[in-house]
Write a protein that holds these residues in place. Sequence first.
Motif, PDB file in Angstrom:
ATOM      1  N   GLY A  19       0.735  -1.212  -0.122  1.00  0.00           N
ATOM      2  CA  GLY A  19      -0.185   0.193  -0.073  1.00  0.00           C
ATOM      3  C   GLY A  19       0.765   1.114  -0.170  1.00  0.00           C
ATOM      4  O   GLY A  19       2.252   1.167   0.335  1.00  0.00           O
ATOM      5  N   TYR A  20       0.252   2.454  -0.290  1.00  0.00           N
ATOM      6  CA  TYR A  20       0.810   3.427  -0.302  1.00  0.00           C
ATOM      7  C   TYR A  20      -0.060   4.724   0.298  1.00  0.00           C
ATOM      8  O   TYR A  20      -1.265   4.562  -0.020  1.00  0.00           O
ATOM      9  N   ALA A  21       0.450   5.880   1.045  1.00  0.00           N
ATOM     10  CA  ALA A  21      -0.360   6.988   1.177  1.00  0.00           C
ATOM     11  C   ALA A  21       0.220   8.358   1.427  1.00  0.00           C
ATOM     12  O   ALA A  21       1.604   8.352   1.770  1.00  0.00           O
ATOM     13  N   PHE A  22      -0.294   9.345   0.756  1.00  0.00           N
ATOM     14  CA  PHE A  22       0.303  10.699   0.656  1.00  0.00           C
ATOM     15  C   PHE A  22      -0.337  11.276   1.925  1.00  0.00           C
ATOM     16  O   PHE A  22      -1.536  11.131   2.170  1.00  0.00           O
ATOM     17  N   ALA A  23       0.293  12.173   2.491  1.00  0.00           N
ATOM     18  CA  ALA A  23      -0.311  12.991   3.645  1.00  0.00           C
ATOM     19  C   ALA A  23       0.318  14.667   3.746  1.00  0.00           C
ATOM     20  O   ALA A  23       1.542  14.588   3.359  1.00  0.00           O
ATOM     21  N   VAL A  30      -4.963  12.845   4.652  1.00  0.00           N
ATOM     22  CA  VAL A  30      -4.320  11.743   3.819  1.00  0.00           C
ATOM     23  C   VAL A  30      -4.972  11.459   2.574  1.00  0.00           C
ATOM     24  O   VAL A  30      -6.344  11.412   2.582  1.00  0.00           O
ATOM     25  N   GLY A  31      -4.078  11.048   1.705  1.00  0.00           N
ATOM     26  CA  GLY A  31      -4.831  10.905   0.274  1.00  0.00           C
ATOM     27  C   GLY A  31      -3.932  11.654  -0.750  1.00  0.00           C
ATOM     28  O   GLY A  31      -3.252  12.563  -0.526  1.00  0.00           O
ATOM     29  N   PRO A  32      -4.085  10.748  -1.979  1.00  0.00           N
ATOM     30  CA  PRO A  32      -4.714   9.577  -2.123  1.00  0.00           C
ATOM     31  C   PRO A  32      -3.871   8.274  -1.481  1.00  0.00           C
ATOM     32  O   PRO A  32      -2.702   8.468  -1.147  1.00  0.00           O
ATOM     33  N   VAL A  33      -4.655   7.428  -1.369  1.00  0.00           N
ATOM     34  CA  VAL A  33      -4.350   6.218  -0.834  1.00  0.00           C
ATOM     35  C   VAL A  33      -4.766   4.841  -1.636  1.00  0.00           C
ATOM     36  O   VAL A  33      -5.914   5.035  -1.743  1.00  0.00           O
ATOM     37  N   GLY A  34      -3.824   4.011  -1.658  1.00  0.00           N
ATOM     38  CA  GLY A  34      -4.524   2.770  -2.326  1.00  0.00           C
ATOM     39  C   GLY A  34      -3.529   1.631  -1.781  1.00  0.00           C
ATOM     40  O   GLY A  34      -2.577   1.439  -1.195  1.00  0.00           O
ATOM     41  N   ASP A  37     -12.824  -0.317  -3.313  1.00  0.00           N
ATOM     42  CA  ASP A  37     -12.497  -0.995  -2.146  1.00  0.00           C
ATOM     43  C   ASP A  37     -11.055  -1.148  -1.698  1.00  0.00           C
ATOM     44  O   ASP A  37     -10.510  -1.634  -0.714  1.00  0.00           O
ATOM     45  N   ARG A  38     -10.196  -0.599  -2.755  1.00  0.00           N
ATOM     46  CA  ARG A  38      -8.939  -0.156  -2.392  1.00  0.00           C
ATOM     47  C   ARG A  38      -8.139   1.073  -2.715  1.00  0.00           C
ATOM     48  O   ARG A  38      -6.752   1.104  -2.714  1.00  0.00           O
ATOM     49  N   TYR A  39      -9.013   1.919  -2.619  1.00  0.00           N
ATOM     50  CA  TYR A  39      -8.585   3.194  -2.942  1.00  0.00           C
ATOM     51  C   TYR A  39      -9.334   4.462  -2.261  1.00  0.00           C
ATOM     52  O   TYR A  39     -10.664   4.330  -2.076  1.00  0.00           O
ATOM     53  N   LEU A  40      -8.556   5.275  -1.518  1.00  0.00           N
ATOM     54  CA  LEU A  40      -9.140   6.657  -1.084  1.00  0.00           C
ATOM     55  C   LEU A  40      -8.542   7.672  -1.781  1.00  0.00           C
ATOM     56  O   LEU A  40      -7.486   8.026  -1.736  1.00  0.00           O
ATOM     57  N   PRO A  41      -9.324   8.683  -2.328  1.00  0.00           N
ATOM     58  CA  PRO A  41      -8.847   9.512  -3.240  1.00  0.00           C
ATOM     59  C   PRO A  41      -8.686  10.681  -2.430  1.00  0.00           C
ATOM     60  O   PRO A  41      -8.869  10.774  -1.054  1.00  0.00           O
TER      61      PRO A  41
END
Length: 283
Positions: A195-199, A208-212, A274-278
């Motif tokens: 996984g990865y997350a920008f913050a 926090v986002g995007p996340v996947g 189900d695997r992504y948060l914009p």
Amino acid sequence: MGESSVRVAVDADMPGVREVASHFEILDDWAGMPDFLDAERAFGSLVVGEVDGRIVGFGGVLRRGQVSHLGDLYVLPEHQSSGIGRTILSRLLPSDTPRVTFASDDSRALGLYIRQGMRPVCPLLYLTGSPSEASLPRGFQARGTVDGPRADSGEPPGIREAVMLDGRVSGGDRAGSLSWYAGLPGVTLHVTGGGYAFARMIDEDLEVGPVGGDTPQDCADAVFAAAGAHPGADEVQVAVPGVHPLLPRLLEAGWEIDDLDTFMTTEPGLVRLDRYLPHPDLG
């Protein structure tokens, strides 16, 4: 109404664009840095609507692969329902490629997007919570995180892994805009297994986002790795699609819903919701 025109924005238009943006208070979280309007011009398209030489509206798109993410469509109240918004949208969105947007509860906008071929898929909920361990869902176990100084190449650490993961869940490649975002002041990138997350710190809060991730759990792990790396934040903000398995876990852990939009797209399976948060502004 006077003489109107719609065209691609140029440098001289940006003060007028930001005046319209300020009316709708959409730049409050971007003070003192390049903002998402700059990103739209660099990695997509920004179109303005004029009446008698004054900018009265604009729309912006960010592209990832063949996907066009409509990030903005704003027209000053006195010029709404005049056709300017519809004309801006027709200039922005190619009719033969996939299209995505986050629609507010404005019924006129919803109708406009539906006529552009997009359909409501699920709510997109904007949640806030605490970065403390007490707010983490039961069973969460943090993994290693990749961040720190830039590599000799000048690229942010972990950006290649993040770009690859993001392309698999967001609908297309956007290496340019993700690298741009990772280089902004206050932005960190966290890569955790699959996984990865920008913050980004905004005053005392963490967005926090995007996340996947390769799985819903990989996505969740990345969210909490990013939150755990900023224990001093007052609160954490994240946008969660209504179908994501993380949503009930966050609510059970005490996170609260502050607002919501409607996720709309021309192709429902395009983004792995189900695997992504914009990101609220970058898609």
